[in-house]
Scaffold this active site. Sequence first.
Site, PDB file in Angstrom:
ATOM      1  N   ASN A  47      37.829  41.715  44.279  1.00 46.37           N
ATOM      2  CA  ASN A  47      38.466  41.008  43.185  1.00 46.37           C
ATOM      3  C   ASN A  47      39.945  40.841  43.511  1.00 46.37           C
ATOM      4  OD1 ASN A  47      39.887  40.635  40.615  1.00 46.37           O
ATOM      5  ND2 ASN A  47      37.863  40.897  39.696  1.00 46.37           N
ATOM      6  N   HIS A  58      36.854  36.593  41.644  1.00 47.33           N
ATOM      7  CA  HIS A  58      36.093  37.824  41.483  1.00 47.33           C
ATOM      8  C   HIS A  58      35.590  38.240  42.861  1.00 47.33           C
ATOM      9  CE1 HIS A  58      34.987  37.546  36.925  1.00 47.33           C
ATOM     10  NE2 HIS A  58      36.283  37.477  37.126  1.00 47.33           N
ATOM     11  N   SER A  85      27.869  44.888  38.278  1.00 46.96           N
ATOM     12  CA  SER A  85      26.961  43.815  37.872  1.00 46.96           C
ATOM     13  C   SER A  85      27.713  42.481  37.825  1.00 46.96           C
ATOM     14  CB  SER A  85      26.384  44.155  36.494  1.00 46.96           C
ATOM     15  OG  SER A  85      25.478  43.172  36.066  1.00 46.96           O
ATOM     16  N   ASP A 150      39.973  40.272  32.713  1.00 43.14           N
ATOM     17  CA  ASP A 150      39.062  39.952  33.801  1.00 43.14           C
ATOM     18  C   ASP A 150      37.692  39.540  33.301  1.00 43.14           C
ATOM     19  OD1 ASP A 150      38.967  39.950  36.801  1.00 43.14           O
ATOM     20  OD2 ASP A 150      37.222  41.203  36.403  1.00 43.14           O
TER      21      ASP A 150
END
Length: 153
Positions: A47, A58, A85, A150
């Site tokens: 990231n 990301h 995830s 984020d």
Amino acid sequence: MPHEVCTLKDSFLTAAIEEARMGLSEGGIPIGSVLILDDEIVGRGHNRRVQRGSPVLHAEMDCLENAGRLRASEYRRATIYSTLSPCDMCSGAILLYEIPRVVIGENRTFQGPESYVQSRGVRLTIADDPECVALMKAFIAEHPQLWNEDIGV
């Protein structure tokens, strides 16, 4: 469709964790990713939203960018590892390129659209790795505003 749970840490998850730690050391969010093709790492990333002032970098997006252009047939044989995830954006890229397998370091601190991704035929393996969980829990506790930014909160 249930996902697989695996408790062994392989060298590819270890590489993704190294990427996450690199991002943290740069002042960013500790999420890392690697793209595997024919048992080799062909792309690595972490990231870099903070470091590059980017809305889209990301870990998975950085990883795909660093892998460069691959043929569609190569993406369809690849596996992407992520320490966390994948979010909606990163899951969309996985679906777009028809990457058939995702290995997720952990999904306790954040869970992307895993059921949807699985419904589209992607095989998910959740490592539930304690190191991945600890990295994210510590980061979220220390930087809640940055974390919320984020994930779009």
